[in-house]
Design an enzyme around this catalytic site. Structure first.
Site, short mmCIF file in Angstrom:
data_model
loop_
_atom_site.label_atom_id
_atom_site.label_comp_id
_atom_site.label_asym_id
_atom_site.label_seq_id
_atom_site.Cartn_x
_atom_site.Cartn_y
_atom_site.Cartn_z
N MET A 36 0.85 -1.21 0.00
CA MET A 36 0.00 0.00 0.00
C MET A 36 0.88 1.25 0.00
O MET A 36 1.01 1.94 1.01
CB MET A 36 -0.93 -0.04 1.22
CG MET A 36 -1.76 -1.31 1.29
SD MET A 36 -2.80 -1.43 2.78
CE MET A 36 -1.55 -1.67 4.05
N ASP A 37 1.45 1.56 -1.14
CA ASP A 37 2.43 2.63 -1.23
C ASP A 37 1.81 3.91 -1.80
O ASP A 37 0.88 3.85 -2.60
CB ASP A 37 3.59 2.18 -2.12
CG ASP A 37 4.85 2.99 -1.91
OD1 ASP A 37 4.93 3.70 -0.89
OD2 ASP A 37 5.75 2.91 -2.76
#
Length: 303
Positions: free
Chosen positions: A85-86
């Protein structure tokens, strides 16, 4: 004369026919890069047309059909998706906000993805929330994240998913450790999607702890060296679920960042420039469609 220059995928017809005095449904398409509209409104029509036309000048570099539901193959649905989840910090900075505002989207967005995934029949989501290397960040940011992670129970205890946490929990604040234990205990009987959250986790850490556990058992006579094989090693890893079929990383970077190093051996990778707070249903479906178009050989050959 109307003109249309495009690349097109997944339309019900391979050809596009332009005629005057008709309309084009922009709601049915995505990826419009260039659009010129000379003194004419754009009329929205029904979706799913295999003939589209317009009475205006439309120039585009990419036109793509957006109705992805019909393109998903239930038989080829990934059972386990790993998710990096960047992009939360960049999302906030792009908007002139403190990075904490980006991090606040993490659990609500993850819950949204779990809801969508459940409807699609996906069984497991493993989400990378905090790595063993993330302690190197500014103390204020780390402290905020530790406090935010305590919202885990409120966010997921009534969601219907089963929550498991992997990673070195003993290094986490005691209040967070209690929250994790409560969340896992409360949701362990849920029959829905299994959400595995990697918190203070790293692939190196997981491989090392599995190795130490096996060595300790061998030294104490609980197993013979000849018993050590891949299946035994799999059982000692913290993830304790089938390896991911698909890895999705948001934010544009194309690396695994010490995530599930052992488990990703034959996982298909999908990288998107979309930042995690902006990652939605259509983005997830697009990743799954891309996955379903691949031929997974697992090191073998099929003719």
């Amino acid at each position: 004369m109307s003109s249309l220059v495009l690349q097109c995928w997944k339309l019900s017809s391979p050809s596009l026919i332009l005629q005057q005095n008709t309309s084009i449904s922009m709601g049915a398409f995505k990826g419009i890069h260039k659009l010129q509209i000379p003194n004419s409104p754009l009329t929205v029509s029904a979706r799913g047309l295999n003939k589209i036309s317009c009475s205006l000048s439309l120039q585009t570099e990419k036109l793509c059909y957006e109705d992805n539901d019909n393109d998903l193959d239930e038989e080829l649905m990934p059972k386990h998706i790993a998710l990096i989840m960047d992009g939360n910090r960049r999302w906030a900075k792009d908007k002139g906000l403190d990075v904490s505002e980006g991090h606040k989207h993490l659990f609500p967005k993850l819950k949204e993805i779990c809801d969508i995934s459940s409807k699609l029949g996906i069984q497991v989501i493993t989400a990378f929330a905090f790595s063993t290397e993330n302690w190197k960040r500014a103390k204020g940011e780390v402290d905020f994240l530790m406090q935010m992670f305590e919202e885990l129970y409120d966010e997921f205890s009534r969601s219907g998913v089963r929550v498991s946490i992997i990673g070195c929990k003993t290094d986490l604040p005691m209040t967070l450790q209690k929250c994790i234990a409560l969340t896992e205990e409360t949701t362990k009987g849920n029959k829905g999607l299994h959400l595995v959250i990697a918190l203070n986790y790293g692939g190196y850490y997981d491989i090392l702890q599995a190795t130490k556990s096996i060595v300790n058992k061998a030294m104490n006579g609980l197993l013979d060296v000849e018993d050590i094989n891949k299946n035994l090693f799999d059982q000692e890893l913290e993830s304790k679920c089938p390896n991911p079929d698909l890895l999705i990383r948001t934010g544009g970077d194309q690396r695994v960042s010490n995530f599930l190093l052992w488990q990703l051996a034959y996982t298909e990778f999908y990288f998107t420039k979309t930042l995690f707070p902006d990652f939605g249903e259509e983005d997830l479906k697009e990743a799954i469609i891309n996955f379903q178009q691949r031929h997974r050989r697992f090191g073998g050959h099929t003719y």
